[in-house]
Scaffold this motif. Structure first.
Motif, mmCIF file in Angstrom:
data_model
loop_
_atom_site.group_PDB
_atom_site.id
_atom_site.type_symbol
_atom_site.label_atom_id
_atom_site.label_comp_id
_atom_site.label_asym_id
_atom_site.label_seq_id
_atom_site.Cartn_x
_atom_site.Cartn_y
_atom_site.Cartn_z
ATOM 1 N N ARG A 55 0.780 -1.231 0.000
ATOM 2 C CA ARG A 55 0.000 0.000 0.000
ATOM 3 C C ARG A 55 0.815 1.285 0.000
ATOM 4 O O ARG A 55 0.320 2.319 -0.421
ATOM 5 C CB ARG A 55 -0.945 0.009 1.208
ATOM 6 N N PHE A 56 2.030 1.244 0.537
ATOM 7 C CA PHE A 56 2.742 2.515 0.740
ATOM 8 C C PHE A 56 4.057 2.619 -0.018
ATOM 9 O O PHE A 56 4.420 3.711 -0.445
ATOM 10 C CB PHE A 56 2.991 2.739 2.241
ATOM 11 N N VAL A 57 4.806 1.541 -0.131
ATOM 12 C CA VAL A 57 6.120 1.599 -0.792
ATOM 13 C C VAL A 57 6.158 0.464 -1.823
ATOM 14 O O VAL A 57 6.753 -0.592 -1.591
ATOM 15 C CB VAL A 57 7.274 1.455 0.226
ATOM 16 N N PRO A 58 5.496 0.689 -2.981
ATOM 17 C CA PRO A 58 5.327 -0.430 -3.928
ATOM 18 C C PRO A 58 6.643 -0.980 -4.472
ATOM 19 O O PRO A 58 6.667 -2.125 -4.912
ATOM 20 C CB PRO A 58 4.465 0.165 -5.045
ATOM 21 N N ASP A 59 7.719 -0.176 -4.435
ATOM 22 C CA ASP A 59 8.992 -0.705 -4.917
ATOM 23 C C ASP A 59 9.808 -1.372 -3.810
ATOM 24 O O ASP A 59 10.959 -1.758 -4.038
ATOM 25 C CB ASP A 59 9.823 0.371 -5.637
ATOM 26 N N ALA A 60 9.235 -1.527 -2.637
ATOM 27 C CA ALA A 60 9.927 -2.260 -1.567
ATOM 28 C C ALA A 60 9.791 -3.757 -1.801
ATOM 29 O O ALA A 60 8.730 -4.241 -2.216
ATOM 30 C CB ALA A 60 9.353 -1.886 -0.207
ATOM 31 N N LYS A 61 10.871 -4.474 -1.545
ATOM 32 C CA LYS A 61 10.876 -5.925 -1.724
ATOM 33 C C LYS A 61 11.336 -6.595 -0.441
ATOM 34 O O LYS A 61 12.084 -6.000 0.345
ATOM 35 C CB LYS A 61 11.831 -6.315 -2.861
ATOM 36 N N VAL A 62 10.900 -7.837 -0.243
ATOM 37 C CA VAL A 62 11.392 -8.621 0.880
ATOM 38 C C VAL A 62 12.701 -9.275 0.445
ATOM 39 O O VAL A 62 12.698 -10.186 -0.376
ATOM 40 C CB VAL A 62 10.367 -9.697 1.305
ATOM 41 N N ARG A 63 13.816 -8.769 0.971
ATOM 42 C CA ARG A 63 15.108 -9.337 0.581
ATOM 43 C C ARG A 63 15.332 -10.675 1.253
ATOM 44 O O ARG A 63 15.857 -11.621 0.664
ATOM 45 C CB ARG A 63 16.247 -8.383 0.965
ATOM 46 N N SER A 64 14.930 -10.773 2.515
ATOM 47 C CA SER A 64 15.192 -11.990 3.284
ATOM 48 C C SER A 64 14.307 -11.992 4.521
ATOM 49 O O SER A 64 13.942 -10.936 5.036
ATOM 50 C CB SER A 64 16.668 -12.026 3.690
ATOM 51 N N VAL A 65 13.956 -13.184 4.963
ATOM 52 C CA VAL A 65 13.243 -13.343 6.237
ATOM 53 C C VAL A 65 14.036 -14.340 7.062
ATOM 54 O O VAL A 65 14.304 -15.456 6.613
ATOM 55 C CB VAL A 65 11.802 -13.862 6.034
ATOM 56 N N GLN A 66 14.431 -13.934 8.263
ATOM 57 C CA GLN A 66 15.180 -14.813 9.159
ATOM 58 C C GLN A 66 14.322 -15.131 10.375
ATOM 59 O O GLN A 66 13.701 -14.230 10.943
ATOM 60 C CB GLN A 66 16.466 -14.122 9.644
ATOM 61 N N ILE A 67 14.289 -16.405 10.764
ATOM 62 C CA ILE A 67 13.606 -16.765 12.009
ATOM 63 C C ILE A 67 14.631 -17.362 12.967
ATOM 64 O O ILE A 67 15.681 -17.859 12.546
ATOM 65 C CB ILE A 67 12.435 -17.742 11.774
ATOM 66 N N GLY A 68 14.332 -17.278 14.248
ATOM 67 C CA GLY A 68 15.262 -17.783 15.246
ATOM 68 C C GLY A 68 14.593 -17.946 16.598
ATOM 69 O O GLY A 68 13.372 -17.816 16.721
ATOM 70 N N THR A 69 15.410 -18.275 17.584
ATOM 71 C CA THR A 69 14.920 -18.470 18.947
ATOM 72 C C THR A 69 15.788 -17.640 19.878
ATOM 73 O O THR A 69 17.013 -17.678 19.774
ATOM 74 C CB THR A 69 15.006 -19.956 19.348
ATOM 75 N N GLU A 70 15.154 -16.880 20.763
ATOM 76 C CA GLU A 70 15.895 -16.088 21.751
ATOM 77 C C GLU A 70 15.516 -16.559 23.146
ATOM 78 O O GLU A 70 14.397 -17.010 23.379
ATOM 79 C CB GLU A 70 15.566 -14.600 21.593
ATOM 80 N N LYS A 71 16.463 -16.454 24.057
ATOM 81 C CA LYS A 71 16.197 -16.787 25.457
ATOM 82 C C LYS A 71 15.862 -15.503 26.199
ATOM 83 O O LYS A 71 16.636 -14.552 26.189
ATOM 84 C CB LYS A 71 17.427 -17.434 26.098
ATOM 85 N N LEU A 72 14.708 -15.487 26.838
ATOM 86 C CA LEU A 72 14.323 -14.340 27.655
ATOM 87 C C LEU A 72 14.367 -14.739 29.116
ATOM 88 O O LEU A 72 13.966 -15.843 29.483
ATOM 89 C CB LEU A 72 12.900 -13.897 27.314
#
Lengths: 92, 92
Positions: A55-72
Protein backbone atom coordinates in the motif's frame (compact mmCIF):
# COMPACT_ATOMS: atom_id res chain seq x y z
CA UNK A 1 23.17 -4.55 6.80
CA UNK A 2 21.08 -3.76 9.82
CA UNK A 3 22.09 -0.94 12.10
CA UNK A 4 20.06 0.14 15.10
CA UNK A 5 18.76 3.05 13.07
CA UNK A 6 17.00 1.01 10.44
CA UNK A 7 15.23 -1.43 12.77
CA UNK A 8 11.57 -1.26 13.68
CA UNK A 9 10.58 -3.41 16.67
CA UNK A 10 6.98 -4.56 16.58
CA UNK A 11 5.11 -4.36 19.89
CA UNK A 12 1.55 -3.89 21.04
CA UNK A 13 0.76 -0.52 19.47
CA UNK A 14 -1.72 -0.22 16.58
CA UNK A 15 -0.23 -1.76 13.44
CA UNK A 16 -0.33 1.49 11.48
CA UNK A 17 2.15 3.13 13.86
CA UNK A 18 4.75 0.57 12.82
CA UNK A 19 3.82 0.90 9.15
CA UNK A 20 4.36 4.64 9.46
CA UNK A 21 7.73 4.09 11.15
CA UNK A 22 8.91 1.87 8.29
CA UNK A 23 7.64 4.29 5.63
CA UNK A 24 9.34 7.20 7.42
CA UNK A 25 12.64 5.30 7.45
CA UNK A 26 12.43 4.73 3.70
CA UNK A 27 11.46 8.37 3.08
CA UNK A 28 14.49 9.50 5.09
CA UNK A 29 16.65 7.85 2.41
CA UNK A 30 17.37 4.41 3.88
CA UNK A 31 17.36 1.64 1.30
CA UNK A 32 16.86 -1.15 3.86
CA UNK A 33 14.57 -1.39 6.88
CA UNK A 34 14.42 -4.41 9.21
CA UNK A 35 11.09 -5.30 10.84
CA UNK A 36 11.71 -7.30 14.01
CA UNK A 37 9.37 -9.10 16.41
CA UNK A 38 9.20 -11.85 19.00
CA UNK A 39 6.51 -14.26 20.11
CA UNK A 40 2.92 -13.37 19.32
CA UNK A 41 4.00 -10.13 17.67
CA UNK A 42 5.53 -12.10 14.80
CA UNK A 43 2.19 -12.23 12.95
CA UNK A 44 1.90 -8.47 13.25
CA UNK A 45 5.42 -8.00 11.87
CA UNK A 46 4.38 -9.87 8.71
CA UNK A 47 1.26 -7.70 8.49
CA UNK A 48 3.40 -4.55 8.77
CA UNK A 49 5.79 -5.68 6.03
CA UNK A 50 2.95 -6.67 3.73
CA UNK A 51 1.00 -3.42 4.23
CA UNK A 52 4.14 -1.38 3.60
CA UNK A 53 4.82 -3.27 0.37
CA UNK A 54 1.27 -3.44 -0.93
CA UNK A 55 0.00 0.00 0.00
CA UNK A 56 2.74 2.52 0.74
CA UNK A 57 6.12 1.60 -0.79
CA UNK A 58 5.33 -0.43 -3.93
CA UNK A 59 8.99 -0.71 -4.92
CA UNK A 60 9.93 -2.26 -1.57
CA UNK A 61 10.88 -5.92 -1.72
CA UNK A 62 11.39 -8.62 0.88
CA UNK A 63 15.11 -9.34 0.58
CA UNK A 64 15.19 -11.99 3.28
CA UNK A 65 13.24 -13.34 6.24
CA UNK A 66 15.18 -14.81 9.16
CA UNK A 67 13.61 -16.76 12.01
CA UNK A 68 15.26 -17.78 15.25
CA UNK A 69 14.92 -18.47 18.95
CA UNK A 70 15.89 -16.09 21.75
CA UNK A 71 16.20 -16.79 25.46
CA UNK A 72 14.32 -14.34 27.65
CA UNK A 73 14.84 -14.07 31.39
CA UNK A 74 11.77 -13.14 33.41
CA UNK A 75 11.56 -11.16 36.63
CA UNK A 76 11.67 -14.46 38.52
CA UNK A 77 15.02 -15.32 36.93
CA UNK A 78 13.57 -18.15 34.86
CA UNK A 79 14.46 -18.31 31.19
CA UNK A 80 12.03 -19.05 28.40
CA UNK A 81 12.59 -19.62 24.70
CA UNK A 82 10.73 -17.28 22.40
CA UNK A 83 10.65 -17.33 18.60
CA UNK A 84 11.78 -14.28 16.67
CA UNK A 85 11.60 -12.93 13.14
CA UNK A 86 13.55 -10.36 11.14
CA UNK A 87 12.08 -9.18 7.84
CA UNK A 88 14.58 -7.30 5.64
CA UNK A 89 12.78 -4.86 3.35
CA UNK A 90 14.77 -3.18 0.58
CA UNK A 91 13.83 -0.46 -1.82
CA UNK A 92 15.11 0.63 -5.22
CA UNK B 1 9.62 -28.11 -4.23
CA UNK B 2 6.39 -28.18 -2.28
CA UNK B 3 3.78 -30.75 -3.06
CA UNK B 4 0.56 -31.14 -1.09
CA UNK B 5 2.13 -34.11 0.68
CA UNK B 6 4.92 -32.19 2.33
CA UNK B 7 2.88 -29.23 3.62
CA UNK B 8 1.79 -28.78 7.20
CA UNK B 9 -0.91 -26.14 7.70
CA UNK B 10 -0.83 -24.53 11.12
CA UNK B 11 -4.22 -24.05 12.79
CA UNK B 12 -5.59 -23.85 16.30
CA UNK B 13 -4.53 -27.26 17.62
CA UNK B 14 -1.83 -27.58 20.29
CA UNK B 15 1.56 -26.70 18.82
CA UNK B 16 3.05 -30.14 19.47
CA UNK B 17 0.57 -31.77 17.08
CA UNK B 18 2.08 -29.77 14.24
CA UNK B 19 5.61 -30.44 15.45
CA UNK B 20 4.81 -34.15 15.38
CA UNK B 21 3.38 -33.85 11.86
CA UNK B 22 6.57 -32.21 10.60
CA UNK B 23 8.79 -34.75 12.35
CA UNK B 24 6.72 -37.60 10.92
CA UNK B 25 7.10 -36.19 7.41
CA UNK B 26 10.88 -36.10 7.81
CA UNK B 27 10.94 -39.60 9.26
CA UNK B 28 8.93 -40.88 6.28
CA UNK B 29 11.90 -39.91 4.10
CA UNK B 30 10.96 -36.43 2.85
CA UNK B 31 13.89 -34.04 2.66
CA UNK B 32 11.74 -30.91 2.61
CA UNK B 33 8.67 -29.96 4.66
CA UNK B 34 6.79 -26.68 4.26
CA UNK B 35 5.15 -25.13 7.33
CA UNK B 36 2.32 -22.82 6.23
CA UNK B 37 0.08 -20.44 8.18
CA UNK B 38 -2.09 -17.37 7.82
CA UNK B 39 -3.00 -14.48 10.09
CA UNK B 40 -2.51 -14.96 13.82
CA UNK B 41 -1.28 -18.52 13.26
CA UNK B 42 1.92 -17.17 11.69
CA UNK B 43 3.60 -16.82 15.10
CA UNK B 44 2.78 -20.43 15.85
CA UNK B 45 4.25 -21.56 12.53
CA UNK B 46 7.58 -20.00 13.50
CA UNK B 47 7.35 -21.72 16.89
CA UNK B 48 6.74 -25.07 15.17
CA UNK B 49 9.71 -24.65 12.83
CA UNK B 50 11.99 -23.58 15.69
CA UNK B 51 10.95 -26.44 18.00
CA UNK B 52 11.45 -28.97 15.19
CA UNK B 53 14.93 -27.62 14.47
CA UNK B 54 16.07 -27.13 18.05
CA UNK B 55 14.62 -30.22 19.70
CA UNK B 56 13.67 -32.96 17.26
CA UNK B 57 15.47 -32.74 13.91
CA UNK B 58 18.81 -31.05 14.62
CA UNK B 59 20.00 -31.41 11.02
CA UNK B 60 16.94 -29.57 9.68
CA UNK B 61 17.65 -26.13 8.28
CA UNK B 62 15.47 -23.21 7.25
CA UNK B 63 16.05 -23.08 3.49
CA UNK B 64 13.75 -20.11 2.90
CA UNK B 65 10.92 -18.13 4.45
CA UNK B 66 8.32 -16.57 2.15
CA UNK B 67 5.70 -14.06 3.26
CA UNK B 68 2.70 -12.87 1.29
CA UNK B 69 -0.87 -11.66 1.30
CA UNK B 70 -3.93 -13.76 0.47
CA UNK B 71 -7.47 -12.62 -0.16
CA UNK B 72 -10.08 -14.47 1.87
CA UNK B 73 -13.80 -14.32 1.13
CA UNK B 74 -16.07 -14.52 4.18
CA UNK B 75 -19.55 -16.02 4.42
CA UNK B 76 -20.93 -12.54 3.75
CA UNK B 77 -19.08 -12.37 0.43
CA UNK B 78 -16.71 -9.66 1.62
CA UNK B 79 -13.02 -10.11 0.97
CA UNK B 80 -10.27 -9.44 3.46
CA UNK B 81 -6.50 -9.45 3.08
CA UNK B 82 -4.64 -11.80 5.36
CA UNK B 83 -0.89 -12.25 5.69
CA UNK B 84 0.66 -15.65 5.10
CA UNK B 85 3.96 -17.42 5.68
CA UNK B 86 5.68 -20.47 4.22
CA UNK B 87 8.70 -21.85 6.04
CA UNK B 88 10.74 -24.33 3.96
CA UNK B 89 12.57 -26.78 6.21
CA UNK B 90 15.16 -29.06 4.62
CA UNK B 91 17.13 -31.91 6.06
CA UNK B 92 20.39 -33.57 5.13
Amino acid sequence: MATEDNRVYIGKKPMMEYVLAVVTHFESGLDEVVVKARGKNISRAVDVAEVVRNRFVPDAKVRSVQIGTEKLTGDDGKTANVSSIEIFLTKG
